[in-house]
Design a protein around this motif. Sequence first.
Motif, PDB file in Angstrom:
ATOM      1  N   PHE A  98       0.780  -1.190   0.012  1.00  0.00           N
ATOM      2  CA  PHE A  98      -0.004  -0.121   0.003  1.00  0.00           C
ATOM      3  C   PHE A  98       0.861   1.236  -0.037  1.00  0.00           C
ATOM      4  N   TYR A  99       1.871   1.092   0.712  1.00  0.00           N
ATOM      5  CA  TYR A  99       2.776   2.181   0.671  1.00  0.00           C
ATOM      6  C   TYR A  99       4.400   1.929   0.935  1.00  0.00           C
ATOM      7  N   SER A 100       5.045   2.367   0.038  1.00  0.00           N
ATOM      8  CA  SER A 100       6.444   1.862   0.026  1.00  0.00           C
ATOM      9  C   SER A 100       7.380   3.231  -0.089  1.00  0.00           C
ATOM     10  N   ASP A 101       8.451   3.416   0.846  1.00  0.00           N
ATOM     11  CA  ASP A 101       9.160   4.723   0.684  1.00  0.00           C
ATOM     12  C   ASP A 101       9.867   5.086  -0.517  1.00  0.00           C
ATOM     13  N   LEU A 102      10.098   3.770  -1.375  1.00  0.00           N
ATOM     14  CA  LEU A 102      10.871   4.167  -2.507  1.00  0.00           C
ATOM     15  C   LEU A 102       9.724   4.831  -3.186  1.00  0.00           C
ATOM     16  N   LEU A 103       8.390   5.051  -3.387  1.00  0.00           N
ATOM     17  CA  LEU A 103       7.240   5.738  -3.923  1.00  0.00           C
ATOM     18  C   LEU A 103       6.686   6.809  -3.343  1.00  0.00           C
ATOM     19  N   GLY A 104       6.566   6.805  -1.974  1.00  0.00           N
ATOM     20  CA  GLY A 104       5.924   7.747  -1.248  1.00  0.00           C
ATOM     21  C   GLY A 104       6.761   8.924  -0.855  1.00  0.00           C
ATOM     22  N   ALA A 105       5.963   9.754  -0.201  1.00  0.00           N
ATOM     23  CA  ALA A 105       6.388  11.226   0.086  1.00  0.00           C
ATOM     24  C   ALA A 105       7.422  11.075   1.032  1.00  0.00           C
ATOM     25  N   PHE A 106       7.520  10.254   1.998  1.00  0.00           N
ATOM     26  CA  PHE A 106       8.296  10.148   3.613  1.00  0.00           C
ATOM     27  C   PHE A 106       9.035   8.766   3.468  1.00  0.00           C
ATOM     28  N   PRO A 107      10.235   8.931   3.932  1.00  0.00           N
ATOM     29  CA  PRO A 107      11.079   7.855   4.305  1.00  0.00           C
ATOM     30  C   PRO A 107      10.549   6.935   5.387  1.00  0.00           C
ATOM     31  N   LEU A 108      10.698   5.513   5.422  1.00  0.00           N
ATOM     32  CA  LEU A 108      10.414   4.684   6.492  1.00  0.00           C
ATOM     33  C   LEU A 108      11.729   3.913   6.780  1.00  0.00           C
ATOM     34  N   SER A 109      12.100   3.682   7.944  1.00  0.00           N
ATOM     35  CA  SER A 109      13.199   2.870   8.452  1.00  0.00           C
ATOM     36  C   SER A 109      13.011   2.370   9.467  1.00  0.00           C
ATOM     37  N   ASN A 110      12.185   2.460  10.561  1.00  0.00           N
ATOM     38  CA  ASN A 110      11.792   1.740  11.784  1.00  0.00           C
ATOM     39  C   ASN A 110      10.461   1.992  11.965  1.00  0.00           C
ATOM     40  N   ASN A 111       9.412   1.740  11.115  1.00  0.00           N
ATOM     41  CA  ASN A 111       8.154   1.968  10.952  1.00  0.00           C
ATOM     42  C   ASN A 111       7.449   0.659  12.026  1.00  0.00           C
ATOM     43  N   VAL A 112       7.143   0.994  13.405  1.00  0.00           N
ATOM     44  CA  VAL A 112       7.011  -0.058  14.158  1.00  0.00           C
ATOM     45  C   VAL A 112       5.492  -0.490  14.635  1.00  0.00           C
ATOM     46  N   ASN A 113       4.582   0.609  14.441  1.00  0.00           N
ATOM     47  CA  ASN A 113       3.186   0.345  14.926  1.00  0.00           C
ATOM     48  C   ASN A 113       2.482   0.877  13.720  1.00  0.00           C
ATOM     49  N   ILE A 114       1.087   0.541  13.953  1.00  0.00           N
ATOM     50  CA  ILE A 114       0.095   1.067  12.751  1.00  0.00           C
ATOM     51  C   ILE A 114      -1.485   1.115  13.512  1.00  0.00           C
ATOM     52  N   GLU A 115      -2.108   1.887  13.048  1.00  0.00           N
ATOM     53  CA  GLU A 115      -3.570   1.783  13.542  1.00  0.00           C
ATOM     54  C   GLU A 115      -4.348   2.264  12.337  1.00  0.00           C
ATOM     55  N   SER A 116      -5.624   2.127  12.348  1.00  0.00           N
ATOM     56  CA  SER A 116      -6.591   2.226  11.050  1.00  0.00           C
ATOM     57  C   SER A 116      -7.813   2.862  11.787  1.00  0.00           C
ATOM     58  N   THR A 117      -8.382   3.703  11.031  1.00  0.00           N
ATOM     59  CA  THR A 117      -9.625   4.313  11.415  1.00  0.00           C
ATOM     60  C   THR A 117     -10.596   4.201  10.339  1.00  0.00           C
ATOM     61  N   ARG A 118     -11.979   4.332  10.791  1.00  0.00           N
ATOM     62  CA  ARG A 118     -13.067   3.975   9.968  1.00  0.00           C
ATOM     63  C   ARG A 118     -13.286   4.834   8.582  1.00  0.00           C
ATOM     64  N   ASP A 119     -12.577   6.119   8.764  1.00  0.00           N
ATOM     65  CA  ASP A 119     -12.440   6.818   7.759  1.00  0.00           C
ATOM     66  C   ASP A 119     -11.397   6.516   6.406  1.00  0.00           C
ATOM     67  N   GLY A 120     -10.820   5.267   6.796  1.00  0.00           N
ATOM     68  CA  GLY A 120     -10.132   4.748   5.843  1.00  0.00           C
ATOM     69  C   GLY A 120      -8.461   5.211   5.717  1.00  0.00           C
ATOM     70  N   ALA A 121      -8.120   6.072   6.985  1.00  0.00           N
ATOM     71  CA  ALA A 121      -6.857   6.626   7.211  1.00  0.00           C
ATOM     72  C   ALA A 121      -6.062   5.533   7.731  1.00  0.00           C
ATOM     73  N   LEU A 122      -4.633   5.682   7.773  1.00  0.00           N
ATOM     74  CA  LEU A 122      -3.699   4.722   8.489  1.00  0.00           C
ATOM     75  C   LEU A 122      -2.957   5.659   9.419  1.00  0.00           C
ATOM     76  N   TRP A 123      -2.522   5.296  10.281  1.00  0.00           N
ATOM     77  CA  TRP A 123      -1.496   5.918  11.462  1.00  0.00           C
ATOM     78  C   TRP A 123      -0.272   5.272  11.624  1.00  0.00           C
ATOM     79  N   VAL A 124       0.986   5.734  11.104  1.00  0.00           N
ATOM     80  CA  VAL A 124       2.182   4.901  11.259  1.00  0.00           C
ATOM     81  C   VAL A 124       3.180   5.550  12.296  1.00  0.00           C
ATOM     82  N   SER A 125       3.621   4.814  13.234  1.00  0.00           N
ATOM     83  CA  SER A 125       4.712   5.686  14.090  1.00  0.00           C
ATOM     84  C   SER A 125       5.929   5.240  13.561  1.00  0.00           C
TER      85      SER A 125
END
Length: 551
Positions: A98-125
């Motif tokens: 769904f999201y890769s830091d090779l294609l997305g706007a922000f880098p990921l290197s130690n993305n450790v947690n994730i939450e979802s909300t009913r409006d379709g958004a994802l929240w990544v720490s």
Amino acid sequence: MRTAAKALFWLRPGLNLYITGQRNGTAMQPTNFTVRTRSLLPLLGACAMLSSAPALAQTPFVPRADLWVTDSSNDRITRVRDLNFDGDYNDAGESVVFYSDLLGAFPLSNNVNIESTRDGALWVSETNTDQILVLRDLDNDGTAHGSNEALVFFQAGVNAAGLALPTPQGLHWDGSVLWVANAQGGSSGKDTIVRLEDLNNDGDALDAGEALEFYVSDDLSQGGSTNDSSPQDVQVGPDGALYYLDIASSGALAKGLYRLEDLDGSGGIDAPNEVTAFFIPPPQAANAFFWNVSLDAQGYWYLADTGNDVLWRARDDNGNGVIDVATEAKKYWTSPASSLIWDVRVAADGALYAGESQNNERFFVMRDLDGNGEIDPVAEVEAVFDELLAQGDAIGQLRGWCFDAKQQTPAASYCTAQVNTLGCSASYSFAGWPSASQANGFLLTVSNLRNQKTGVPFYGLSGPASAPFNGGTLCVQPPIQRIVVLASGGSASGDDCSGSVTYDFNARIALGVDPGLVLGAVVHTQHWSRDPGAAPSNTNLSNALEFCILR
């Protein structure tokens, strides 16, 4: 021999009754019927013609949960779904990036947690950049790589409060508030529980008053050791208090679950009696490691101890505010082999899902089928994803994961019900999943109806409404479609609110009579019923339910 059958019964001008069912010889057993009418008045007049509803399929359709995985090895977010409903996630296309830091706007290197909300958004720490990112698929292409589809919700150093966020771990949404368990990194900093809220609706929590340290479990500027505290997860409990998981290793604090309650209303935890040890699992053979905590609908807490390969289940049965480990806690599952379980979560149907990152990445589903209070590691555990068998996109490290919030809670009630002449308010509940592919299994129930009265559920596809109508509130934007005339049942005599009706909306979709009931359609539904004596028209309107038709 049973064959599909359909019959048309004429009731009166402008009102037809369609019945679908199974034909067995010359008799037809109805499974669904539909009223079609040209105006409201003929419909209301016809309600008394029917005394009871037909038999409905009473088995909710509940597929495997849709999952979101934060892969800290490949620096991406992967969507995992059982597209063909065969019970696993191993088939082609069932794990997709769904999201890769090779294609997305922000880098990921130690993305450790994730939450979802009913409006379709994802929240990544993300602990390397000290950020919490929000991801949305705005253009419906199945990714969050487009313009403005990845944004910063919170970041250390650039927020108005000046808060640090060296290692954001567990995330938990409670209403409009995002709770963050934050562990300090290195030789300076704080271990905190952070409260974030977007008060001005600008899409972030960076502005004044939107971020605060609700609780500081350790502050190195005040002395102490780096390992005196290490918050890993946070969750609002059934009592409304906040609970957080700490795996401190210096010995200053016992590893386990702690309860936080702002008793003095100061907006934070600032008194010794506002922090209490809630569940401290007893020592085991090896050093304990707990990475997340989960809570089910019955009030049971689940903690996976990866150091000892066990899963604890506990509940405060006597309500004294602390788990008695001798009587209120139990080893729910013991792994037959070494197992690195990062996260466990309880699905809406009560199944326990566990994500493992040992020799290969796997998901397990656990159910206590015999009701003995523990999981048989052979008979009651099913591997539903295995990277060695999966044909979809690879998952490098199953670090954190969450359920898809909309799929777990596919419907939500809204609007205010009209109080009937007995003082009751009719309300909706649901079981199952709204599906474009399943012929039944999404059961909608309206309770607190007057007994032995007829009524009609209806729906619309044009959005919600809030308009006065016959003494109540019309909660569905016209045009509306009426579904079926139903009798409320309940007490055989007298007047009370023991009536209720249940109808299967998937059966309505499967009939094909409404071309608008397709995958992705958002439906709003409400129930009209008779209420003798109610001004001005002897009728009543329930609250309403909103849901999206899923696959």
